[in-house]
Design an enzyme around this catalytic site. Sequence first.
Site, mmCIF file in Angstrom:
data_model
loop_
_atom_site.group_PDB
_atom_site.id
_atom_site.type_symbol
_atom_site.label_atom_id
_atom_site.label_comp_id
_atom_site.label_asym_id
_atom_site.label_seq_id
_atom_site.Cartn_x
_atom_site.Cartn_y
_atom_site.Cartn_z
ATOM 1 N N ASP A 1 -8.155 34.856 62.654
ATOM 2 C CA ASP A 1 -7.184 35.287 63.676
ATOM 3 C C ASP A 1 -5.991 34.348 63.477
ATOM 4 O O ASP A 1 -5.822 33.796 62.370
ATOM 5 C CB ASP A 1 -7.793 35.182 65.087
ATOM 6 C CG ASP A 1 -6.928 35.863 66.158
ATOM 7 O OD1 ASP A 1 -6.997 37.094 66.291
ATOM 8 O OD2 ASP A 1 -6.155 35.164 66.853
ATOM 9 N N LYS B 1 -15.313 36.200 70.390
ATOM 10 C CA LYS B 1 -14.110 35.532 69.882
ATOM 11 C C LYS B 1 -14.365 34.035 69.928
ATOM 12 O O LYS B 1 -15.222 33.561 70.692
ATOM 13 C CB LYS B 1 -12.905 35.876 70.760
ATOM 14 C CG LYS B 1 -11.573 35.716 70.061
ATOM 15 C CD LYS B 1 -11.271 36.864 69.133
ATOM 16 C CE LYS B 1 -10.011 36.600 68.322
ATOM 17 N NZ LYS B 1 -9.581 37.797 67.585
HETATM 18 P P1 NDP Z 1 -1.201 34.467 61.776
HETATM 19 O O1 NDP Z 1 -1.533 33.088 62.162
HETATM 20 O O2 NDP Z 1 -1.377 34.901 60.374
HETATM 21 O O3 NDP Z 1 0.307 34.810 62.194
HETATM 22 C C1 NDP Z 1 0.728 34.692 63.508
HETATM 23 C C2 NDP Z 1 2.226 34.960 63.557
HETATM 24 O O4 NDP Z 1 2.614 35.048 64.941
HETATM 25 C C3 NDP Z 1 3.041 33.842 62.934
HETATM 26 O O5 NDP Z 1 4.230 34.371 62.420
HETATM 27 C C4 NDP Z 1 3.314 32.956 64.149
HETATM 28 O O6 NDP Z 1 4.479 32.149 64.017
HETATM 29 C C5 NDP Z 1 3.507 33.970 65.240
HETATM 30 N N1 NDP Z 1 3.125 33.370 66.533
HETATM 31 C C6 NDP Z 1 1.906 32.869 66.881
HETATM 32 N N2 NDP Z 1 1.933 32.357 68.117
HETATM 33 C C7 NDP Z 1 3.180 32.537 68.559
HETATM 34 C C8 NDP Z 1 3.823 32.232 69.773
HETATM 35 N N3 NDP Z 1 3.196 31.610 70.784
HETATM 36 N N4 NDP Z 1 5.136 32.594 69.889
HETATM 37 C C9 NDP Z 1 5.770 33.233 68.859
HETATM 38 N N5 NDP Z 1 5.200 33.539 67.691
HETATM 39 C C10 NDP Z 1 3.936 33.199 67.547
HETATM 40 O O7 NDP Z 1 -2.076 35.417 62.767
HETATM 41 P P2 NDP Z 1 -2.433 36.947 62.614
HETATM 42 O O8 NDP Z 1 -1.329 37.674 61.939
HETATM 43 O O9 NDP Z 1 -3.804 37.038 62.078
HETATM 44 O O10 NDP Z 1 -2.511 37.408 64.144
HETATM 45 C C11 NDP Z 1 -1.388 37.923 64.861
HETATM 46 C C12 NDP Z 1 -1.861 38.716 66.066
HETATM 47 O O11 NDP Z 1 -2.691 39.800 65.616
HETATM 48 C C13 NDP Z 1 -2.710 37.946 67.065
HETATM 49 O O12 NDP Z 1 -2.467 38.455 68.361
HETATM 50 C C14 NDP Z 1 -4.135 38.300 66.657
HETATM 51 O O13 NDP Z 1 -5.048 38.136 67.719
HETATM 52 C C15 NDP Z 1 -3.951 39.754 66.291
HETATM 53 N N6 NDP Z 1 -4.983 40.325 65.424
HETATM 54 C C16 NDP Z 1 -5.273 39.773 64.214
HETATM 55 C C17 NDP Z 1 -6.216 40.349 63.400
HETATM 56 C C18 NDP Z 1 -6.477 39.860 62.018
HETATM 57 O O14 NDP Z 1 -7.203 40.564 61.285
HETATM 58 N N7 NDP Z 1 -5.936 38.739 61.597
HETATM 59 C C19 NDP Z 1 -7.022 41.507 63.861
HETATM 60 C C20 NDP Z 1 -6.564 42.068 65.100
HETATM 61 C C21 NDP Z 1 -5.606 41.466 65.862
HETATM 62 P P3 NDP Z 1 4.303 30.567 63.696
HETATM 63 O O15 NDP Z 1 3.800 30.516 62.298
HETATM 64 O O16 NDP Z 1 5.669 30.018 63.893
HETATM 65 O O17 NDP Z 1 3.315 30.055 64.704
#
Ligand code: NDP
Length: 447
Positions: A168, A128
């Site tokens: 991510d 990561k």
């Molecule tokens: P994005 O950046 O596309 O979206 C993240 C979302 O989560 C946004 O809506 C964001 O809101 C919200 N968010 C992030 N941090 C916080 C926080 N501290 N408190 C509240 N809301 C929060 O990321 P992904 O969708 O890619 O990733 C989301 C999760 O999925 C993560 O845990 C990631 O590790 C996991 N994941 C992702 C994969 C992928 O293929 N992308 C694969 C496997 C797991 P805001 O915009 O307001 O920050």
Amino acid sequence: MRGSDRIEQIYGDVVRRNPGEIEFHQAVKEVVETLGPVLDKHPEYVEHKLIERICEPERQLIFRVPWQDDRGEVQIARGFRVGFSSVLGPYKGGLRFHPSVYLGIIKFLGFEQIFKNALTGLPIGGAKGGSDFDPKGKSDGEIMRFCQSFMTSLYSHLGEYTDVPAGDIGVGGREIGYLFGQYKRITNRYESGVLTGKSPEWGGALVRREATGYGTVFFTEEMLKVRDQGIEGRTCVVSGSGNVALYAIEKLQQLGAKVVACSDSSGVIIDERGVDLDVLKEVKMVHRQRISSYVDHHGDSKFIANGNIWDIPCHIALPCATQNELGEEDARRLVANGCIAVAEGANMPTTPQGVRVFQEAGIAYGPGKAANAGGVATSALEMQQNASRDAWTFEHTERRLREIMQNIHQNCFETAEEFGSAGNYVIGANIVGFRRVAQAMLAFGVI
Ligand code: NDP
């Protein structure tokens, strides 16, 4: 000393050797506390100190990322790339750009990634990376300059047979484009397989964008199937509104469920008639706005600033935002409100206390390393297509993704049964992933 007695000592050593990295401690604890029965069955794992070795990354890079903002001012961020295990394939795992990033976050994510990637059955190791750079509110030019500087520091450690990053939090198609462009420019090689999550127009795989969210829903479907239940007609809530959340919502809706709420870090929107995904995508993906803008398009919906999405009654809850976003009280409320299934699109979104509540209540609970493995699995499919200079159709790739999620579910389910913990996907996932890595480590000797 019995293998299972070693666990506490190993965990104590991890805490002592990695001070202050609380998320990493949490991730290690969650895995090692389920491995006692495996160590008792395989004394050779203990003798060769496999868990101790797995808990120590093979390599950790920390580097300066200087960049200039639009006013010409110099900014300095910190970059990370931690390679945990490369026994099953090149390092593989996403990059996270978020101000909360520090070594402990990257190590928890990298550690999870070892077992998740092993669970897919595909030839990928665990890693990561990321930065404490905050992409929010930055212009395209600033994002590009940051990505170029990040890649300039990292490129010499990457390669399609060495280390293959992806996206991510905060790293989507736009950022992968800038990172790939800089890698290509510096190395003078069109090495498609060095990054995944690329646009299908220049070497990316169809379905990669959708894969994590879709895969989480496929996993949910499998958990419900063994209970003679289904997704159709269910009321759902999905936290977050980023890559994972949007496509989890899309697949839930395609399978006939109603998603009544989603969120971002500013609050929650509730739309009792079902979230309008076209509008949500427009707000979040095209205009990159706060989620409250959704309400401007849908007068019947409401926005609750800093609201708690887990207060909303639902049958299915998919945490798809970030780590430790669902605690013990949230879990109790979900169970009391009739929730029957929770599957983690995000990594480690449920606290250990929350997980215990779900397990004691006997609801279907799918931990992230199994439920969200569809993203990295499809990244491995992207690597396959890059290696053979081929491009599969959407339908073919989605079918592969579904089969992979069904296999992961079945392996976790059967292994939990084998170890006397029927229905416990945490135990199933940890043991399946660990055994695959352990067998390769034994074969390779002390390296
Ligand atoms: P994005 O950046 O596309 O979206 C993240 C979302 O989560 C946004 O809506 C964001 O809101 C919200 N968010 C992030 N941090 C916080 C926080 N501290 N408190 C509240 N809301 C929060 O990321 P992904 O969708 O890619 O990733 C989301 C999760 O999925 C993560 O845990 C990631 O590790 C996991 N994941 C992702 C994969 C992928 O293929 N992308 C694969 C496997 C797991 P805001 O915009 O307001 O920050």
